[in-house]
Design a protein around this motif. Structure first.
Motif, PDB file in Angstrom:
ATOM      1  N   SER A 152      53.695 -19.660 -13.000  1.00  0.00           N
ATOM      2  CA  SER A 152      54.617 -18.575 -13.344  1.00  0.00           C
ATOM      3  C   SER A 152      54.585 -17.454 -12.315  1.00  0.00           C
ATOM      4  O   SER A 152      55.599 -16.792 -12.083  1.00  0.00           O
ATOM      5  N   HIS A 153      53.418 -17.227 -11.676  1.00  0.00           N
ATOM      6  CA  HIS A 153      53.325 -16.142 -10.696  1.00  0.00           C
ATOM      7  C   HIS A 153      54.257 -16.370  -9.511  1.00  0.00           C
ATOM      8  O   HIS A 153      54.629 -15.432  -8.804  1.00  0.00           O
ATOM      9  N   ALA A 154      54.628 -17.628  -9.269  1.00  0.00           N
ATOM     10  CA  ALA A 154      55.550 -17.921  -8.176  1.00  0.00           C
ATOM     11  C   ALA A 154      56.927 -17.334  -8.452  1.00  0.00           C
ATOM     12  O   ALA A 154      57.700 -17.104  -7.519  1.00  0.00           O
ATOM     13  N   TYR A 155      57.243 -17.094  -9.707  1.00  0.00           N
ATOM     14  CA  TYR A 155      58.521 -16.489 -10.080  1.00  0.00           C
ATOM     15  C   TYR A 155      58.378 -15.017 -10.428  1.00  0.00           C
ATOM     16  O   TYR A 155      59.333 -14.249 -10.294  1.00  0.00           O
ATOM     17  N   MET A 156      57.195 -14.623 -10.888  1.00  0.00           N
ATOM     18  CA  MET A 156      56.981 -13.230 -11.262  1.00  0.00           C
ATOM     19  C   MET A 156      57.222 -12.281 -10.088  1.00  0.00           C
ATOM     20  O   MET A 156      57.611 -11.136 -10.278  1.00  0.00           O
ATOM     21  N   LYS A 157      57.003 -12.768  -8.884  1.00  0.00           N
ATOM     22  CA  LYS A 157      57.172 -11.892  -7.717  1.00  0.00           C
ATOM     23  C   LYS A 157      58.629 -11.493  -7.511  1.00  0.00           C
ATOM     24  O   LYS A 157      58.919 -10.571  -6.738  1.00  0.00           O
ATOM     25  N   TYR A 158      59.558 -12.169  -8.205  1.00  0.00           N
ATOM     26  CA  TYR A 158      60.965 -11.817  -8.078  1.00  0.00           C
ATOM     27  C   TYR A 158      61.402 -10.754  -9.076  1.00  0.00           C
ATOM     28  O   TYR A 158      62.573 -10.374  -9.104  1.00  0.00           O
ATOM     29  N   LEU A 159      60.456 -10.290  -9.902  1.00  0.00           N
ATOM     30  CA  LEU A 159      60.781  -9.174 -10.780  1.00  0.00           C
ATOM     31  C   LEU A 159      61.086  -7.950  -9.928  1.00  0.00           C
ATOM     32  O   LEU A 159      60.282  -7.578  -9.069  1.00  0.00           O
ATOM     33  N   PRO A 160      62.217  -7.300 -10.142  1.00  0.00           N
ATOM     34  CA  PRO A 160      62.570  -6.149  -9.304  1.00  0.00           C
ATOM     35  C   PRO A 160      61.925  -4.852  -9.765  1.00  0.00           C
ATOM     36  O   PRO A 160      62.127  -3.815  -9.127  1.00  0.00           O
ATOM     37  N   ASN A 161      61.177  -4.907 -10.866  1.00  0.00           N
ATOM     38  CA  ASN A 161      60.627  -3.676 -11.442  1.00  0.00           C
ATOM     39  C   ASN A 161      59.145  -3.814 -11.725  1.00  0.00           C
ATOM     40  O   ASN A 161      58.594  -4.915 -11.739  1.00  0.00           O
ATOM     41  N   ALA A 162      58.513  -2.662 -11.957  1.00  0.00           N
ATOM     42  CA  ALA A 162      57.115  -2.600 -12.387  1.00  0.00           C
ATOM     43  C   ALA A 162      56.990  -1.427 -13.343  1.00  0.00           C
ATOM     44  O   ALA A 162      57.684  -0.411 -13.185  1.00  0.00           O
ATOM     45  N   TYR A 163      56.162  -1.546 -14.349  1.00  0.00           N
ATOM     46  CA  TYR A 163      55.990  -0.461 -15.307  1.00  0.00           C
ATOM     47  C   TYR A 163      55.218   0.692 -14.677  1.00  0.00           C
ATOM     48  O   TYR A 163      54.124   0.504 -14.138  1.00  0.00           O
ATOM     49  N   ALA A 164      55.808   1.891 -14.764  1.00  0.00           N
ATOM     50  CA  ALA A 164      55.062   3.084 -14.375  1.00  0.00           C
ATOM     51  C   ALA A 164      53.988   3.376 -15.415  1.00  0.00           C
ATOM     52  O   ALA A 164      52.891   3.831 -15.090  1.00  0.00           O
ATOM     53  N   ARG A 165      54.321   3.127 -16.670  1.00  0.00           N
ATOM     54  CA  ARG A 165      53.395   3.190 -17.795  1.00  0.00           C
ATOM     55  C   ARG A 165      53.733   2.018 -18.715  1.00  0.00           C
ATOM     56  O   ARG A 165      54.898   1.756 -18.973  1.00  0.00           O
ATOM     57  N   GLN A 166      52.735   1.332 -19.207  1.00  0.00           N
ATOM     58  CA  GLN A 166      52.980   0.201 -20.089  1.00  0.00           C
ATOM     59  C   GLN A 166      53.555   0.667 -21.428  1.00  0.00           C
ATOM     60  O   GLN A 166      53.131   1.702 -21.954  1.00  0.00           O
ATOM     61  N   PRO A 167      54.519  -0.060 -21.991  1.00  0.00           N
ATOM     62  CA  PRO A 167      55.003   0.285 -23.330  1.00  0.00           C
ATOM     63  C   PRO A 167      53.858   0.205 -24.338  1.00  0.00           C
ATOM     64  O   PRO A 167      52.972  -0.645 -24.230  1.00  0.00           O
ATOM     65  N   SER A 168      53.879   1.079 -25.305  1.00  0.00           N
ATOM     66  CA  SER A 168      52.817   1.097 -26.308  1.00  0.00           C
ATOM     67  C   SER A 168      52.925  -0.101 -27.237  1.00  0.00           C
ATOM     68  O   SER A 168      53.972  -0.741 -27.337  1.00  0.00           O
ATOM     69  N   TRP A 169      51.838  -0.394 -27.937  1.00  0.00           N
ATOM     70  CA  TRP A 169      51.853  -1.528 -28.865  1.00  0.00           C
ATOM     71  C   TRP A 169      52.835  -1.278 -29.994  1.00  0.00           C
ATOM     72  O   TRP A 169      53.394  -2.221 -30.558  1.00  0.00           O
ATOM     73  N   LYS A 170      53.064  -0.008 -30.318  1.00  0.00           N
ATOM     74  CA  LYS A 170      54.031   0.300 -31.373  1.00  0.00           C
ATOM     75  C   LYS A 170      55.439  -0.106 -30.940  1.00  0.00           C
ATOM     76  O   LYS A 170      56.226  -0.604 -31.753  1.00  0.00           O
ATOM     77  N   SER A 171      55.756   0.106 -29.679  1.00  0.00           N
ATOM     78  CA  SER A 171      57.074  -0.294 -29.176  1.00  0.00           C
ATOM     79  C   SER A 171      57.192  -1.810 -29.117  1.00  0.00           C
ATOM     80  O   SER A 171      58.213  -2.386 -29.515  1.00  0.00           O
ATOM     81  N   ARG A 172      56.141  -2.458 -28.630  1.00  0.00           N
ATOM     82  CA  ARG A 172      56.184  -3.914 -28.482  1.00  0.00           C
ATOM     83  C   ARG A 172      56.297  -4.616 -29.838  1.00  0.00           C
ATOM     84  O   ARG A 172      56.818  -5.728 -29.927  1.00  0.00           O
ATOM     85  N   ALA A 173      55.814  -3.970 -30.880  1.00  0.00           N
ATOM     86  CA  ALA A 173      55.851  -4.592 -32.207  1.00  0.00           C
ATOM     87  C   ALA A 173      57.280  -4.847 -32.681  1.00  0.00           C
ATOM     88  O   ALA A 173      57.510  -5.713 -33.524  1.00  0.00           O
ATOM     89  N   PHE A 174      58.226  -4.095 -32.129  1.00  0.00           N
ATOM     90  CA  PHE A 174      59.618  -4.233 -32.558  1.00  0.00           C
ATOM     91  C   PHE A 174      60.451  -5.097 -31.608  1.00  0.00           C
ATOM     92  O   PHE A 174      61.656  -5.230 -31.799  1.00  0.00           O
ATOM     93  N   TYR A 175      59.831  -5.673 -30.578  1.00  0.00           N
ATOM     94  CA  TYR A 175      60.575  -6.535 -29.669  1.00  0.00           C
ATOM     95  C   TYR A 175      60.978  -7.815 -30.398  1.00  0.00           C
ATOM     96  O   TYR A 175      60.192  -8.385 -31.171  1.00  0.00           O
ATOM     97  N   ASN A 176      62.157  -8.297 -30.106  1.00  0.00           N
ATOM     98  CA  ASN A 176      62.620  -9.544 -30.697  1.00  0.00           C
ATOM     99  C   ASN A 176      61.845 -10.736 -30.157  1.00  0.00           C
ATOM    100  O   ASN A 176      61.643 -11.730 -30.857  1.00  0.00           O
ATOM    101  N   GLU A 177      61.410 -10.629 -28.902  1.00  0.00           N
ATOM    102  CA  GLU A 177      60.620 -11.660 -28.247  1.00  0.00           C
ATOM    103  C   GLU A 177      59.753 -10.988 -27.192  1.00  0.00           C
ATOM    104  O   GLU A 177      60.041  -9.855 -26.780  1.00  0.00           O
TER     105      GLU A 177
END
Length: 520
Positions: A441-466
């Motif tokens: 997967s890391h062979a494709y991860m390098k094509y991500l155009p963004n990086a988190y300045a701060r990681q989303p909190s677990w409270k935010s991630r709890a509401f993600y659809n996936e």
């Protein structure tokens, strides 16, 4: 030329929006997006306007607002006990999605993106069913596919969905295209750079040509130049100035790089074909820039040969605007035409008085490289390179140039629009499946155009659809785009705008305003 005010205060609310395909354009009323029940009414156009894009090779055509949406008769019926219960349940599920101006604006833009993506899907399906390119070029065929796209969306009853559900629909629609594009990036790089892990992840300071076959680069550029000269020779006098300008600028860029590769020439320019002022650069810096530009142009050419189009950063067609981003080839309506690079800031880290965060956003954004998603994520592109640099955190994605796309000139319509995109774990799972176990997967991860300045909190991630790997933004074509510069509406969110800025004549702009962030 770029300026999206860092104060992020106000965004304009469109009452209508237009998407063009073939001879026609659909004008979607705001009521079409948030009314309880819609009916697709076919009939004579209620409005006809003459439109022509100075950035398109297409001839002037009549644009019809040929689709009307009307509220259903249920709105006028007496509210029964059952309908009242429905209303209460709906309020619980969707909140103020049908009342809040900001959320109404989001619904409109999601609908427009979904319409463009569905039109693209139907076009590709028609091509796969042995419909020739020449046949598909006829306006009648495009109109039929466009009507079919509208009917498909009507069947899904988008008007009854919450904003959260619409976001899921958007991600599902854009998912296959993202997988295809990133997979293409990987295929091209694997062929150009056999030792990809070394070539595209080297540390700063190493020669970007280290270990590469510059002879293959020269061969690709020479073939590009020959093809370009053939295209210019067959171009008729009726070609639009934008097409002629793009071909000329691209020819200048390829010639400049070939002189550098074959003769070592590094002549400085005040405004070179890439839109850079290199007159003050040291020779070593100029050589490094030309090497990066060579890699970018070669990668772009190989991508275009696989999927029919790619993007290039060249001198803008707008005088004195510096750089611009161009579609090289033909991109259908609904095609992704760039990604917005930079740091992703979750909302919870913006609503803070932390000194380092406040100091970070207190800095001037004179080029306006800060963009806001409807879910209040911010994409900060101020530290992103103005050209794709291998070895940079977001530099492996050859389309990470969305921050370099210009705002259109006065009375010129934009040809693309911003669309939220979530890079999900499912995307990378599909990429690994397509690779048949050849890559991790890391062979494709390098094509991500963004990086988190701060990681989303677990409270935010709890509401993600996936599970989401990264939040981002991309630009999607509002119409078919062929060999021309990209433009999208900046929708500046400040009452004080630069002299060059004017409200875009996009068919989606009105004077009403939506407050995104408040001082209180």
């Amino acid at each position: 030329m770029k300026h999206r005010d860092h104060t992020l205060r106000i965004i304009r609310l469109p009452k209508t929006m237009t998407l063009t395909a073939g001879r026609r354009a659909v004008t979607i009323n705001a009521s079409a997006i948030y009314t309880r029940k819609l009916h697709h009414v076919k009939g004579p156009p209620i409005q006809a306007t003459l439109s022509s894009s100075s950035h398109s090779s297409a001839v002037t055509s009549v644009t019809f607002s040929h689709v009307n949406f009307q509220t259903g008769s249920k709105l006028a019926q007496r509210r029964t006990f059952f309908t009242r219960i429905q209303s209460v349940v709906r309020t619980i599920l969707v909140g103020d999605d049908f009342e809040n101006p900001k959320k109404l604006l989001e619904r409109q833009y999601i609908y427009l993106s979904l319409l463009a993506l569905e039109y693209r899907r139907l076009c590709r399906l028609a091509s796969a069913n042995s419909l020739s390119t020449n046949q598909l070029a006829h306006d009648q065929d495009k109109d039929a596919l466009y009507e079919a796209a509208i009917e498909k969306l009507d069947e899904r009853r988008l008007d009854e969905m919450s904003n959260e559900r619409l976001r899921i629909e958007l991600q599902d629609a854009i998912h296959p295209q993202v997988v295809e594009i990133i997979h293409t990036f990987r295929q091209v790089d694997s062929k150009l750079f056999p030792c990809t892990n070394t070539q595209l992840n080297h540390s700063n300071g190493l020669d970007p040509f280290w270990g590469m076959d510059s002879g293959s680069f020269i061969a690709i550029l020479e073939q590009e130049l020959a093809d370009l000269q053939d295209q210019m020779a067959t171009a008729t006098d009726s070609c639009s100035p934008s097409l002629t300008g793009f071909l000329t600028t691209k020819q200048e860029a390829i010639t400049l790089l070939l002189l550098f590769l074959t003769r070592g020439e590094t002549q400085a320019h005040r405004n070179d074909p890439f839109g850079n002022d290199t007159s003050t650069l040291a020779p070593s810096s100029l050589q490094l820039m030309r090497k990066y530009q060579t890699i970018n142009l070669v990668r772009s050419a190989c991508i275009r040969r696989r999927i029919g189009y790619s993007i290039l950063s060249l001198r803008s067609s707008i005088p004195n605007a510096g750089r611009g981003v161009f579609v090289d080839g033909s991109a259908l309506t609904g095609s992704i035409v760039s990604f917005q690079p930079g740091d992703a800031w979750p909302k919870e880290h913006l609503l803070t008085t932390a000194p380092e965060v406040m100091a970070h956003f207190a800095e001037e954004d004179e080029h306006c490289f800060i963009s806001l998603r409807f879910d209040d994520f911010i994409i900060d592109s101020r530290q992103s390179p103005v050209t794709v640099l291998v070895g940079n955190a977001s530099g492996c994605n050859p389309w990470a140039l969305g921050h370099m796309v210009n705002h259109p000139l006065h009375k010129t319509r934009p040809n693309c629009l911003t669309t939220m995109i979530d890079f999900s774990e499912r995307m990378f799972h599909d990429l690994e499946s397509d690779a048949a176990g050849e890559c991790q997967s890391h062979a494709y991860m390098k094509y991500l155009p963004n990086a988190y300045a701060r990681q989303p909190s677990w409270k935010s991630r709890a509401f993600y659809n996936e599970p989401i790997v990264m939040h981002g933004l991309c630009l999607v074509a509002r119409r078919d785009i062929c060999d021309e510069e990209l433009f999208y509406d900046y929708r500046l969110q400040s009452n004080e705008t630069p002299d060059w800025y004017s409200v875009a004549d996009s068919g989606i702009m009105e004077q009403e305003q939506v407050v995104f962030f408040r001082d209180d």
